[in-house]
Design a protein around this motif. Structure first.
Motif, PDB file in Angstrom:
ATOM      1  N   PRO A 159      19.453  14.433  -6.772  1.00 30.11           N
ATOM      2  CA  PRO A 159      19.295  13.174  -7.525  1.00 30.11           C
ATOM      3  C   PRO A 159      18.917  11.977  -6.661  1.00 30.11           C
ATOM      4  O   PRO A 159      18.147  11.126  -7.088  1.00 30.11           O
ATOM      5  N   HIS A 160      19.465  11.912  -5.443  1.00 27.73           N
ATOM      6  CA  HIS A 160      19.164  10.732  -4.621  1.00 27.73           C
ATOM      7  C   HIS A 160      17.690  10.698  -4.213  1.00 27.73           C
ATOM      8  O   HIS A 160      16.986   9.698  -4.411  1.00 27.73           O
ATOM      9  N   LEU A 161      17.186  11.803  -3.623  1.00 27.25           N
ATOM     10  CA  LEU A 161      15.786  11.821  -3.206  1.00 27.25           C
ATOM     11  C   LEU A 161      14.852  11.713  -4.409  1.00 27.25           C
ATOM     12  O   LEU A 161      13.792  11.088  -4.326  1.00 27.25           O
ATOM     13  N   ALA A 162      15.266  12.301  -5.553  1.00 27.48           N
ATOM     14  CA  ALA A 162      14.437  12.221  -6.753  1.00 27.48           C
ATOM     15  C   ALA A 162      14.333  10.790  -7.255  1.00 27.48           C
ATOM     16  O   ALA A 162      13.232  10.298  -7.570  1.00 27.48           O
ATOM     17  N   LEU A 163      15.458  10.099  -7.307  1.00 27.06           N
ATOM     18  CA  LEU A 163      15.443   8.706  -7.767  1.00 27.06           C
ATOM     19  C   LEU A 163      14.655   7.829  -6.792  1.00 27.06           C
ATOM     20  O   LEU A 163      13.891   6.941  -7.204  1.00 27.06           O
ATOM     21  N   THR A 164      14.817   8.085  -5.507  1.00 23.37           N
ATOM     22  CA  THR A 164      14.085   7.316  -4.491  1.00 23.37           C
ATOM     23  C   THR A 164      12.580   7.539  -4.616  1.00 23.37           C
ATOM     24  O   THR A 164      11.794   6.583  -4.568  1.00 23.37           O
ATOM     25  N   ALA A 165      12.169   8.801  -4.786  1.00 25.95           N
ATOM     26  CA  ALA A 165      10.743   9.089  -4.908  1.00 25.95           C
ATOM     27  C   ALA A 165      10.154   8.438  -6.153  1.00 25.95           C
ATOM     28  O   ALA A 165       9.038   7.899  -6.113  1.00 25.95           O
ATOM     29  N   LEU A 166      10.897   8.469  -7.266  1.00 27.78           N
ATOM     30  CA  LEU A 166      10.409   7.830  -8.491  1.00 27.78           C
ATOM     31  C   LEU A 166      10.262   6.326  -8.312  1.00 27.78           C
ATOM     32  O   LEU A 166       9.261   5.730  -8.725  1.00 27.78           O
ATOM     33  N   ALA A 167      11.272   5.706  -7.717  1.00 29.44           N
ATOM     34  CA  ALA A 167      11.231   4.255  -7.528  1.00 29.44           C
ATOM     35  C   ALA A 167      10.084   3.851  -6.609  1.00 29.44           C
ATOM     36  O   ALA A 167       9.360   2.872  -6.881  1.00 29.44           O
ATOM     37  N   LEU A 168       9.876   4.609  -5.536  1.00 27.84           N
ATOM     38  CA  LEU A 168       8.805   4.266  -4.599  1.00 27.84           C
ATOM     39  C   LEU A 168       7.434   4.591  -5.175  1.00 27.84           C
ATOM     40  O   LEU A 168       6.446   3.920  -4.848  1.00 27.84           O
ATOM     41  N   ALA A 169       7.350   5.608  -6.043  1.00 26.67           N
ATOM     42  CA  ALA A 169       6.085   5.873  -6.729  1.00 26.67           C
ATOM     43  C   ALA A 169       5.726   4.717  -7.653  1.00 26.67           C
ATOM     44  O   ALA A 169       4.564   4.305  -7.744  1.00 26.67           O
ATOM     45  N   ALA A 170       6.720   4.161  -8.332  1.00 27.46           N
ATOM     46  CA  ALA A 170       6.475   2.999  -9.186  1.00 27.46           C
ATOM     47  C   ALA A 170       6.023   1.807  -8.351  1.00 27.46           C
ATOM     48  O   ALA A 170       5.111   1.061  -8.737  1.00 27.46           O
ATOM     49  N   LEU A 171       6.648   1.624  -7.182  1.00 27.82           N
ATOM     50  CA  LEU A 171       6.247   0.535  -6.293  1.00 27.82           C
ATOM     51  C   LEU A 171       4.817   0.731  -5.805  1.00 27.82           C
ATOM     52  O   LEU A 171       4.029  -0.218  -5.739  1.00 27.82           O
ATOM     53  N   GLY A 172       4.462   1.985  -5.469  1.00 25.25           N
ATOM     54  CA  GLY A 172       3.103   2.277  -5.031  1.00 25.25           C
ATOM     55  C   GLY A 172       2.075   2.063  -6.125  1.00 25.25           C
ATOM     56  O   GLY A 172       0.944   1.663  -5.859  1.00 25.25           O
ATOM     57  N   TRP A 173       2.464   2.323  -7.381  1.00 25.79           N
ATOM     58  CA  TRP A 173       1.542   2.068  -8.493  1.00 25.79           C
ATOM     59  C   TRP A 173       1.333   0.566  -8.678  1.00 25.79           C
ATOM     60  O   TRP A 173       0.226   0.114  -8.988  1.00 25.79           O
ATOM     61  N   PHE A 174       2.362  -0.214  -8.443  1.00 26.75           N
ATOM     62  CA  PHE A 174       2.286  -1.662  -8.591  1.00 26.75           C
ATOM     63  C   PHE A 174       1.449  -2.285  -7.476  1.00 26.75           C
ATOM     64  O   PHE A 174       0.640  -3.187  -7.714  1.00 26.75           O
ATOM     65  N   GLU A 175       1.626  -1.803  -6.228  1.00 25.19           N
ATOM     66  CA  GLU A 175       0.846  -2.282  -5.086  1.00 25.19           C
ATOM     67  C   GLU A 175       0.469  -1.080  -4.231  1.00 25.19           C
ATOM     68  O   GLU A 175       1.339  -0.390  -3.695  1.00 25.19           O
ATOM     69  N   ALA A 176      -0.820  -0.848  -4.083  1.00 24.05           N
ATOM     70  CA  ALA A 176      -1.308   0.357  -3.400  1.00 24.05           C
ATOM     71  C   ALA A 176      -0.845   0.432  -1.952  1.00 24.05           C
ATOM     72  O   ALA A 176      -0.738   1.523  -1.396  1.00 24.05           O
ATOM     73  N   ARG A 177      -0.562  -0.701  -1.329  1.00 21.12           N
ATOM     74  CA  ARG A 177      -0.169  -0.683   0.075  1.00 21.12           C
ATOM     75  C   ARG A 177       1.185  -0.029   0.308  1.00 21.12           C
ATOM     76  O   ARG A 177       1.572   0.210   1.449  1.00 21.12           O
ATOM     77  N   HIS A 178       1.932   0.243  -0.780  1.00 21.07           N
ATOM     78  CA  HIS A 178       3.231   0.913  -0.650  1.00 21.07           C
ATOM     79  C   HIS A 178       3.160   2.401  -0.967  1.00 21.07           C
ATOM     80  O   HIS A 178       4.205   3.059  -1.037  1.00 21.07           O
ATOM     81  N   LEU A 179       1.970   2.942  -1.140  1.00 18.77           N
ATOM     82  CA  LEU A 179       1.839   4.341  -1.536  1.00 18.77           C
ATOM     83  C   LEU A 179       2.497   5.286  -0.531  1.00 18.77           C
ATOM     84  O   LEU A 179       3.102   6.290  -0.899  1.00 18.77           O
ATOM     85  N   HIS A 180       2.382   4.981   0.761  1.00 18.48           N
ATOM     86  CA  HIS A 180       2.928   5.890   1.771  1.00 18.48           C
ATOM     87  C   HIS A 180       4.432   6.044   1.668  1.00 18.48           C
ATOM     88  O   HIS A 180       4.986   7.080   2.059  1.00 18.48           O
ATOM     89  N   PHE A 181       5.129   5.032   1.129  1.00 14.94           N
ATOM     90  CA  PHE A 181       6.576   5.172   0.949  1.00 14.94           C
ATOM     91  C   PHE A 181       6.896   6.311  -0.015  1.00 14.94           C
ATOM     92  O   PHE A 181       7.803   7.117   0.233  1.00 14.94           O
ATOM     93  N   ALA A 182       6.162   6.370  -1.135  1.00 12.24           N
ATOM     94  CA  ALA A 182       6.408   7.417  -2.118  1.00 12.24           C
ATOM     95  C   ALA A 182       6.110   8.794  -1.530  1.00 12.24           C
ATOM     96  O   ALA A 182       6.852   9.758  -1.765  1.00 12.24           O
ATOM     97  N   VAL A 183       5.023   8.905  -0.772  1.00  7.83           N
ATOM     98  CA  VAL A 183       4.671  10.189  -0.153  1.00  7.83           C
ATOM     99  C   VAL A 183       5.769  10.626   0.806  1.00  7.83           C
ATOM    100  O   VAL A 183       6.166  11.804   0.821  1.00  7.83           O
TER     101      VAL A 183
END
Length: 635
Positions: free
Chosen positions: A271-295
């Motif tokens: 659950p922790h890594l899943a929630l983190t990946a979802l949150a960072l994917a949303a951040l990457g969708w909002f600003e492309a410069r954060h895409l690497h966080f989700a990856v």
């Protein structure tokens, strides 16, 4: 015997992180060019010289007197120390070391050597565009460190000792970006809330300790305002990294979709890594410069998920297979994408011209040159604009981006009173607004930059000596030169100007191409070909000379030789990521293929040219004529 087998297994397993380390070091050492490492370097130098942080902007006359805070001060000082000790090699080492350490941590966090190695290799390739000597490079290592420490059911002594300290370090390296660290701890607390509320309370308390630690920096709580300003910068449409995603069909969108899909699949087990990946994917969708966080967050999660679905025991065969599968994408990346990352031509010679000739006053400069000019020319010269977008504001950045429109240029010149202009010599003929103006004169140019002086009494003598009256070097085509060649006096002046341009800078491939065109037009084709072959030998990774040499062969009806040169030029344009030059080369090659009878290949080349450059007039005309059954026009 069993101990020996286990030792051999561990030895073969170690091959996987070794390959990963070599790959990330290679990617980092050849990392992408970017304009702002240079102003970070200058800020670090200024801090070291004055032993204080700047409180108002010293670099731009547009921002003169405005409060400016260097939230990345610790990174800037470290960057200048590294550059002072090792120069460009030090910057390359910094670009390589931080991502390498980060992906090794994430590999270990994946708990599945085979799958984690493969996924970490792909993730490193996908995020290599962010491997630049900027404060963002520290985010790689600190994000990986946070995820590693958070990978426990409850906050123990290690977490309480490490996370507040890492939070403090992050805040001084990259300002408001450090809020991500506390956010990761809050996500950990949220992921525990349903199953273990006591653990959730512990993680929540630790997040509460991280936030005050973030304020331990020279700017105090102002770092939180920096977070908000960066996250909600209103001029996102004018700065590529600030833009949000517009389509899930791009490779960036595919990365975010994959991260989200993995998170949903592994929600119950991780659950922790899943929630983190979802949150960072949303951040990457909002600003492309954060895409690497989700990856990065999705990497260990996906490795654990694949290991649970298909466990792989790592021995010699599997380790060699993993190494081979990691090396193959790297080889493809080297051929297709990595060449686009490289050092751009820098305007050193243009700055030297200004210094040697005592040119002073207010400088206009294009956006992409600003960061380097701060490093190279400050405090002698203040810039008009650089890539500190949030400092200038969205409205100003939008205006500066449209400077080449005549009405915008007149408005900017009236407002700021430019005395001279230093313009990047990139495709698109942005400098046409200056060439068309009787108030400006071109006095220096090479492949990196063009220098224009305003026609004022202070510049009359220099303009009389150095002005280029026959050349418009920012134009991509040379057809306009043919008009003046019919006049003996103008032709002689043009050739003298071209000789001066070639001699004035060793970085003037474009001038050699133009001179070759003129030599061919005046009946000296052998000299023209010799010049182009020489410049290709000296600058094999610049596509322009291939275009000119292919054109000469085509003009002389040596179509097979023209095809060979155009094809090599297209490979070079792909290598350098030069879409404009590639489009023109493909149009020219299409015309050659048509004359050789290869209509279908010609059609594909014209169509792809238009995909690269939708406004390419010749390719569109060629395609229309071809579809009507007629021949194409000669380029």
């Amino acid at each position: 015997m069993r101990l020996m087998e286990d030792g051999k297994t561990r030895l073969w397993t170690a091959l996987i992180p070794a390959v990963l380390l070599a790959q990330t070091l290679w990617l980092g050492a050849g990392g992408a060019s970017a304009p702002d490492p240079w102003w970070h370097l200058k800020t670090g130098e200024l801090i070291r010289q004055t032993w204080s942080l700047p409180r108002s902007d010293p670099f731009s006359y547009v921002l003169a007197g405005r409060p400016w805070t260097s939230f990345e001060w610790l990174f800037q000082v470290a960057l200048h120390l590294v550059y002072g000790a090792a120069g460009g090699a030090g910057l390359a080492a910094l670009r390589a070391a931080a991502p390498a350490a980060a992906f090794l941590l994430l590999y270990r966090l994946g708990r599945a050597p085979f799958w984690a190695g493969l996924l970490a290799s792909l993730a490193a390739l996908a995020t290599s565009g962010w491997f630049v000597a900027r404060p963002q490079i520290s985010d790689f290592l600190l994000l990986a460190a946070f995820l590693t420490v958070l990978d426990s059911p409850r906050p123990g002594r290690k977490a309480w000792l490490l996370l507040p300290g890492l939070q403090l370090l992050w805040a001084n390296l990259h300002g408001g970006a450090a809020l991500l660290g506390a956010g990761l701890v809050l996500l950990k607390a949220a992921s525990c809330f349903r199953r273990d509320r006591r653990a959730a309370g512990g993680w929540l308390a630790l997040a509460g300790a991280c936030l005050p630690a973030m304020a331990v920096n020279p700017h105090g709580a102002g770092v939180f305002a920096h977070s908000a300003a960066a996250l909600f910068f209103p001029g996102q449409e004018f700065a590529g990294g600030w833009r949000g995603m517009t389509s899930p069909l791009s490779w960036q969108g595919a990365c975010l979709a994959a991260a989200a899909a993995v998170a949903v699949w592994a929600w119950e087990s991780e659950p922790h890594l899943a929630l983190t990946a979802l949150a960072l994917a949303a951040l990457g969708w909002f600003e492309a410069r954060h895409l690497h966080f989700a990856v990065m967050a999705a990497l260990p999660l996906a490795a654990r998920l694949l290991e649970s679905l298909r466990p792989v025991r790592t021995g010699r065969g599997r380790a060699l297979a993993a190494a081979a599968l990691m090396i193959l994408p790297s080889a493809l990346f080297l051929l297709l994408a990595a060449p686009r990352q490289g050092r751009a031509d820098l305007p050193d010679r243009a700055v030297r011209y200004l210094d040697d000739n005592g040119v002073t006053g207010r400088m206009f400069n294009t956006y992409g040159l600003g960061g380097y000019l701060i490093w190279r020319a400050w405090p002698r010269r203040q810039v008009f604009v650089d890539d500190r977008d949030a400092a200038y504001g969205a409205e100003f950045i939008a205006e500066a981006a449209r400077w080449s429109r005549p009405e915008v240029w007149e408005r900017l010149d009236a407002r700021w009173g430019f005395d001279y202009a230093l313009v990047g010599n990139s495709p698109g003929y942005a400098a046409g607004v200056l060439d068309a103006s009787p108030r400006w004169a071109l006095v220096f140019w090479d492949d990196a930059a063009l220098v224009y002086l305003k026609r004022t009494p202070a510049h009359f003598a220099l303009i009389r000596r150095d002005a280029y009256r026959r050349l418009q070097p920012n134009q991509l085509t040379f057809a306009y030169l043919a008009r003046d060649l019919k006049d003996p006096r103008k032709s002689a002046e043009m050739r003298a100007e071209l000789d001066r341009a070639v001699a004035g800078s060793e970085l003037n491939v474009n001038a050699t191409q133009m001179r070759a065109f003129v030599l061919a037009e005046v009946g000296r084709p052998d000299d023209a070909v010799r010049d182009l072959q020489d410049v290709i030998r000296r600058f094999p990774r610049k596509p322009g000379p291939y275009m000119s040499l292919g054109w000469f062969h085509e003009r002389s009806r040596r179509l097979l030789a023209a095809r060979q040169v155009y094809e090599e030029g297209i490979r070079v344009a792909k290598w350098s990521g030069d879409r404009t030059s590639r489009a023109y080369l493909e149009n020219n090659l299409g015309s050659v293929e048509l004359r050789l009878g290869n209509r279908e290949r010609a059609r594909k080349l014209f169509a792809h040219c238009l995909k690269l450059e939708p406004r390419h007039p010749q390719a569109r005309r060629n395609l229309e004529l071809l579809e009507k059954g007629a021949g194409a026009i000669v380029p």
